[in-house]
Design a protein around this motif. Structure first.
Motif, PDB file in Angstrom:
ATOM      1  N   ALA A  44       0.480  10.490   1.736  1.00 56.54           N
ATOM      2  CA  ALA A  44      -0.124   9.920   0.838  1.00 56.54           C
ATOM      3  C   ALA A  44      -1.059   8.475   0.413  1.00 56.54           C
ATOM      4  O   ALA A  44      -1.881   8.377  -0.475  1.00 56.54           O
ATOM      5  N   ALA A  45      -0.613   7.383   1.077  1.00 55.95           N
ATOM      6  CA  ALA A  45      -1.259   6.015   1.461  1.00 55.95           C
ATOM      7  C   ALA A  45      -2.692   6.673   1.449  1.00 55.95           C
ATOM      8  O   ALA A  45      -3.252   6.161   1.754  1.00 55.95           O
ATOM      9  N   ALA A  46      -2.620   7.732   2.443  1.00 55.18           N
ATOM     10  CA  ALA A  46      -4.301   7.630   3.778  1.00 55.18           C
ATOM     11  C   ALA A  46      -5.508   8.691   2.829  1.00 55.18           C
ATOM     12  O   ALA A  46      -6.511   8.295   2.473  1.00 55.18           O
ATOM     13  N   THR A  47      -4.197   9.495   1.660  1.00 53.73           N
ATOM     14  CA  THR A  47      -5.744   9.592   0.345  1.00 53.73           C
ATOM     15  C   THR A  47      -5.490   8.760  -0.701  1.00 53.73           C
ATOM     16  O   THR A  47      -7.057   9.261  -0.870  1.00 53.73           O
ATOM     17  N   PRO A  50      -8.424   5.290   2.355  1.00 50.67           N
ATOM     18  CA  PRO A  50      -8.939   6.291   3.255  1.00 50.67           C
ATOM     19  C   PRO A  50      -9.453   5.339   4.181  1.00 50.67           C
ATOM     20  O   PRO A  50      -9.117   5.086   5.335  1.00 50.67           O
ATOM     21  N   HIS A  51     -10.015   4.329   3.731  1.00 49.14           N
ATOM     22  CA  HIS A  51     -11.116   2.712   4.748  1.00 49.14           C
ATOM     23  C   HIS A  51     -10.058   2.294   4.993  1.00 49.14           C
ATOM     24  O   HIS A  51      -9.231   2.236   6.720  1.00 49.14           O
ATOM     25  N   ALA A  54      -6.612   1.232   9.819  1.00 46.79           N
ATOM     26  CA  ALA A  54      -4.823   1.005  10.580  1.00 46.79           C
ATOM     27  C   ALA A  54      -4.651   1.976  11.726  1.00 46.79           C
ATOM     28  O   ALA A  54      -4.330   1.462  12.567  1.00 46.79           O
ATOM     29  N   GLY A  55      -5.364   2.769  11.417  1.00 44.58           N
ATOM     30  CA  GLY A  55      -5.093   3.653  12.986  1.00 44.58           C
ATOM     31  C   GLY A  55      -5.654   3.376  13.728  1.00 44.58           C
ATOM     32  O   GLY A  55      -5.522   4.606  15.128  1.00 44.58           O
ATOM     33  N   ALA A  56      -6.554   2.164  13.699  1.00 44.38           N
ATOM     34  CA  ALA A  56      -7.850   2.915  14.995  1.00 44.38           C
ATOM     35  C   ALA A  56      -7.371   1.758  15.884  1.00 44.38           C
ATOM     36  O   ALA A  56      -8.032   1.586  17.505  1.00 44.38           O
TER      37      ALA A  56
END
Length: 238
Positions: free
Chosen positions: A176-179, A182-183, A188-190
């Motif tokens: 939900a947070a990623a939706t 998204p940026h 954060a996932g990089a």
């Protein structure tokens, strides 16, 4: 706290001894736990004896800052002004990181102490010796801000807590947070994230500090070469 040794009790009390003992106490137990009573106990004197050397707690904190900031190496470093400034700022960072409470106290001061002024003067002097105009140097110091003393005020004092992957519903919360953001999620996932950084979990504080410092110094050099001047009417002129 251990009782002072006989030699420590016999040592004459002076301002330098008071300040250095206070620095050692803050290093060991944090600035929040430092009190005039605890400092007097460490020195083996009654609290009133301290007031012959520091008027109050605020003067004590100013003096402690001067002990720490005064230990920053201001000797000429490097072949040019960029190397000199970089060395002094990173030296300030090393010094303040050795005294974790110092940046917090610096942020609380309403005016710079003598040692802080001396450090600022040395950095300004390095820019001026490198040929930067007073005009450009003025704006350069604003751009550096607290970075000139080796620390930065981040957007948030600590990174936001991440959902516990093992907790029920955590996967849905992350999705939900990623939706919604998204940026933020992309960044954060990089990188592989772990805890302990003030600039975001998984970020290397030292790398991020030097990355921004080098960008600024390169920008200052470019403006200097261009003969940049402020407009004199409140805005920059290129």
């Amino acid at each position: 706290m251990a009782e002072p040794t006989g030699a420590a009790r016999r040592s004459p009390l002076n301002r330098d001894r008071v300040l250095r003992t206070a620095v050692a106490l803050a290093d060991a137990g944090g600035i929040e736990g430092l009190s005039m009573r605890k400092l007097a106990q460490e020195l083996g004197v009654v609290p009133m004896a301290l007031y012959k050397h520091v008027a109050n707690k605020e003067e004590l904190l100013d003096g402690m800052l001067d002990v720490v900031v005064g230990s920053i190496d201001r000797q000429p470093q490097g072949a040019d002004w960029k190397d000199t400034v970089r060395s002094r700022i990173l030296g300030a960072r090393d010094t303040l990181r050795a005294h974790a409470w110092a940046s917090q106290v610096l942020r609380s001061r309403s005016r710079p102490t003598p040692a802080v002024l001396a450090h600022l003067d040395s950095v300004i002097g390095a820019f001026r010796a490198g040929g930067l105009s007073v005009d450009l140097t003025h704006h350069v110091m604003h751009a550096l801000g607290s970075r000139v003393l080796g620390f930065t005020q981040e957007l948030f004092d600590s990174p936001p807590a991440e959902p516990d992957p093992s907790a029920e519903g955590s996967g849905e919360a992350l999705a939900a947070a990623a939706t919604l953001y998204p940026h933020v999620a992309e960044l954060a996932g990089a990188v592989a994230h772990d805890r302990g950084s003030v600039v975001g979990q998984g970020c290397d504080d030292q790398f991020e500090f030097e990355f921004a410092l080098d960008l600024l110094l390169d920008g200052f050099e470019k403006l200097h070469r261009q003969g940049w001047k402020s407009s004199g009417t409140g805005g920059p002129r290129r």
